[in-house]
Scaffold this active site. Structure first.
Site, PDB file in Angstrom:
ATOM      1  N   PRO A   2       0.821  -1.217   0.000  1.00 51.39           N
ATOM      2  CG  PRO A   2      -0.669  -1.507   1.759  1.00 51.39           C
ATOM      3  CD  PRO A   2       0.615  -2.028   1.197  1.00 51.39           C
ATOM      4  CD  GLU A   3       3.517   2.928  -4.052  1.00 46.42           C
ATOM      5  OE1 GLU A   3       3.613   4.100  -4.449  1.00 46.42           O
ATOM      6  OE2 GLU A   3       3.946   1.964  -4.704  1.00 46.42           O
ATOM      7  CG  HIS A  91      -3.521 -14.240   7.560  1.00 50.64           C
ATOM      8  ND1 HIS A  91      -2.436 -14.859   8.130  1.00 50.64           N
ATOM      9  CD2 HIS A  91      -3.773 -14.913   6.407  1.00 50.64           C
ATOM     10  CE1 HIS A  91      -2.050 -15.853   7.344  1.00 50.64           C
ATOM     11  NE2 HIS A  91      -2.842 -15.907   6.294  1.00 50.64           N
ATOM     12  NE  ARG A 110       5.047 -10.747   2.552  1.00 47.80           N
ATOM     13  CZ  ARG A 110       5.850 -10.386   1.574  1.00 47.80           C
ATOM     14  NH1 ARG A 110       5.334  -9.805   0.504  1.00 47.80           N
ATOM     15  NH2 ARG A 110       7.140 -10.566   1.649  1.00 47.80           N
ATOM     16  NE  ARG A 150      17.292  14.607  -1.455  1.00 49.10           N
ATOM     17  CZ  ARG A 150      16.879  13.678  -0.634  1.00 49.10           C
ATOM     18  NH1 ARG A 150      16.930  12.412  -0.996  1.00 49.10           N
ATOM     19  NH2 ARG A 150      16.392  13.985   0.538  1.00 49.10           N
TER      20      ARG A 150
END
Ligand SMILES: [Zn+2]
Length: 269
Positions: A2-3, A91, A110, A150
Site C-alpha cells: 500500500p502506498e 490473519h 505477512r 541530491r
C-alpha cells in the site's frame, strides 16, 4: 504494497467510525512488525475516535484523552470495517469492537504492519515522515529545494519517506513516466521545466489513483484487502518488454538500489 493512494482510500473508507467509541479490543496475534505493547488493549478501550488523519503511509486515529492509535499497513495489511460479530478470518490479528454494532479488523498475512498507541510526541515513527505531496502547503519550490544538491537518482528522492511521505516503487515509476523523466537521472540535474512536470505529475498520478481507489472502497471492505492500484491502469510499472502506451517502444527495466525501475527510453529523458 500500500502506498499513499491506498492508505488514503482506507482512511476515507473508515471515516464513518469517527465519533464511535472503542468498547473492547481483542488481540489474537500480538506479533506484528513490532510486538504490541502489553497495555495496547487497555489504552484503547473506552476511548472515542475523534478523527482519522493520514501522514505519508501512516494512519493516525485521534482518540479521546489525547491518545493516538498509529497504524501502518506494511506489505499486506488491511483495516476492514465490518458489522460487529463478523467471524474472524485467518490473519485477523486485532479487532476493535466499536459502539454502533461495528468493528474494525486489522488483517495482515505477512505481519509487517504496525499498530501502536501513544501520545503524538511519543510516536517516534512520525518524526521522520516528510511532507505530504498532496497537501496544499507542498509547493514546487519545496520540491525544487528537495532536489537541490541530491546526487541520487530522482526516483530515490520520490521514494525517500523523509523527503516526501507516501510514495513507493509503483507510483514513483508511474509519476516519472508521466513527467517524461528517466528514473536514474540525478535529482540535482533536473531543469526547472522538468521539476514543474514532476510536481504536476506527482499530484495527478496520486490524485487519480485516490479517485479510482475511492470507487473501489466497497470492494476493498468485502475482499481480503485488494488495494487500489489494481484499479489503476499502470502505464510502465511491471511492463518490461511490452510496448510503451504512448510510442510503442519496448519498456525497459533496470534496478536502482535493489528496486526495479521501468521506463520508456523514447518518452523519458
Ligand atoms: Zn514511449
Amino acid at each position: 504494497m500500500p502506498e499513499l493512494p491506498e492508505v488514503e482510500t482506507v482512511r476515507r473508507s473508515l471515516l464513518p467510525i469517527v465519533g464511535a467509541r472503542i468498547d473492547a479490543v481483542e488481540v489474537r496475534e500480538p506479533r506484528l512488525r513490532r510486538t504490541l505493547a502489553h497495555d495496547f488493549a487497555r489504552r484503547l478501550t473506552g476511548r472515542a475516535i475523534h478523527d482519522i488523519e493520514r501522514r505519508g503511509k501512516y494512519l493516525l486515529f485521534h482518540l479521546s484523552g489525547n491518545e493516538v492509535l498509529l497504524a501502518h499497513l506494511g506489505m499486506s495489511g488491511a483495516l476492514l470495517l465490518q458489522p460487529s460479530g463478523t467471524l474472524a478470518q485467518t490473519h485477523d490479528h486485532v479487532l476493535l469492537r466499536l459502539s454502533g454494532d461495528r468493528q474494525v479488523t486489522f488483517n495482515d498475512p505477512r505481519r509487517f504492519g504496525l499498530l501502536r498507541v501513544g501520545r503524538l510526541d511519543e510516536l517516534v515513527e512520525l518524526r521522520n515522515v516528510g511532507p505530504d505531496p498532496l497537501s496544499g502547503t507542498f509547493s514546487l519550490d519545496d520540491l525544487t529545494a528537495l532536489a537541490r544538491g541530491r546526487k541520487k537518482p530522482v526516483k530515490n528522492l520520490l521514494m525517500d519517506q523523509r523527503a516526501l511521505g507516501g510514495i513507493g516503487n509503483i507510483y514513483a515509476n508511474e509519476i516519472l513516466f508521466r513527467a517524461g523523466i528517466r528514473p536514474g537521472r540525478q535529482a540535482r540535474r533536473l531543469t526547472r521545466a522538468e521539476l514543474q512536470r514532476l510536481f504536476a505529475a506527482t499530484r495527478q498520478i496520486l490524485s487519480s489513483a485516490i479517485r479510482l481507489g475511492g470507487s473501489s472502497i466497497s470492494d476493498y471492505r468485502d475482499s481480503d484487502g485488494r488495494p487500489g492500484y489494481f484499479q489503476l491502469r499502470l502505464k510502465v510499472y511491471d511492463r518490461a518488454g511490452e510496448s510503451c502506451v504512448r510510442c510503442r517502444t519496448p519498456v525497459r527495466r533496470v534496478v536502482h538500489a535493489g528496486r526495479s525501475s521501468f521506463f520508456c527510453p523514447a518518452c523519458q529523458r
